[in-house]
Design a protein around this motif. Structure first.
Motif, mmCIF file in Angstrom:
data_model
loop_
_atom_site.group_PDB
_atom_site.id
_atom_site.type_symbol
_atom_site.label_atom_id
_atom_site.label_comp_id
_atom_site.label_asym_id
_atom_site.label_seq_id
_atom_site.Cartn_x
_atom_site.Cartn_y
_atom_site.Cartn_z
ATOM 1 N N ARG A 1 111.202 -71.490 42.036
ATOM 2 C CA ARG A 1 112.026 -70.454 41.389
ATOM 3 C C ARG A 1 113.076 -71.099 40.489
ATOM 4 O O ARG A 1 113.349 -70.611 39.396
ATOM 5 C CB ARG A 1 112.677 -69.560 42.438
ATOM 6 N N GLN B 1 111.394 -72.191 37.364
ATOM 7 C CA GLN B 1 111.095 -71.018 36.536
ATOM 8 C C GLN B 1 112.345 -70.567 35.788
ATOM 9 O O GLN B 1 112.292 -70.270 34.600
ATOM 10 C CB GLN B 1 110.607 -69.850 37.412
ATOM 11 N N ARG B 2 113.468 -70.528 36.510
ATOM 12 C CA ARG B 2 114.727 -70.124 35.868
ATOM 13 C C ARG B 2 115.092 -71.063 34.730
ATOM 14 O O ARG B 2 115.545 -70.633 33.674
ATOM 15 C CB ARG B 2 115.854 -70.077 36.907
ATOM 16 N N GLU C 1 112.846 -70.267 31.792
ATOM 17 C CA GLU C 1 113.261 -69.011 31.160
ATOM 18 C C GLU C 1 114.523 -69.217 30.337
ATOM 19 O O GLU C 1 114.652 -68.681 29.245
ATOM 20 C CB GLU C 1 113.479 -67.932 32.228
ATOM 21 N N GLN C 2 115.448 -70.000 30.877
ATOM 22 C CA GLN C 2 116.690 -70.285 30.158
ATOM 23 C C GLN C 2 116.394 -71.043 28.865
ATOM 24 O O GLN C 2 116.954 -70.733 27.813
ATOM 25 C CB GLN C 2 117.651 -71.096 31.050
#
Length: 151
Positions: free
Chosen positions: A118, A121-122, A125-126
């Motif tokens: 996670r 993934q963050r 995405e950032q």
């Protein structure tokens, strides 16, 4: 009874009077490791046999602990599972309890891996969000040029 004066003579090994088993405990890489060894019968001989196995198990865990200190990136889970598997085969009465503990440890490991995924993934995405504003002005310039050509 025969368990009244039961002593292991070792650090990290104790006799559980109520449940009538040897409890081996140590800390490896900040993780509390427990092994339970129940004698097949509550005789002096069987209690002693289980105690000897508890001592051997504790020594094996201490070796894992020392190796983990020398190799900080070492995955201790398979090494500990190996020690526990040997104990479970010698003390079948506690298999279920040890299986529950192994399942708990596996769930903890999976949760850690999920948290890590996670987090990755963050980060992705950032990074995508940071790249998008740079792409939008280019698109709007292209759109302006197209509009000017149409006029």
């Amino acid at each position: 009874g025969s368990s009244a004066a039961v002593k292991s003579g070792q650090t990290g090994i104790r006799w559980d009077k109520k449940a009538k088993y040897w409890h081996v405990q140590t800390l490896v890489k900040g993780k509390n490791i427990n092994i339970l060894l129940r004698p097949r019968h509550q005789t002096v001989e069987e209690i002693e046999r289980a105690r000897v196995q508890a001592v051997e198990s504790r020594q094996a865990l201490v070796l894992v602990k020392e190796r983990a200190r020398q190799e900080p990136d070492l995955d201790i889970a398979p090494l500990i599972a190996e020690v526990k598997a040997k104990c479970a085969s010698l003390s079948p009465g506690l298999r279920r309890e040890q299986q529950r503990e192994q399942q708990r440890e596996m769930r903890e490991q999976q949760r850690g891996q999920q948290r890590e995924m996670r987090g990755q993934q963050r980060e992705q995405e950032q990074q995508q969000r940071e790249q998008q504003p740079q792409q939008q002005p280019q698109q709007s310039q292209q759109q302006q040029q197209q509009q000017q050509q149409q006029e």
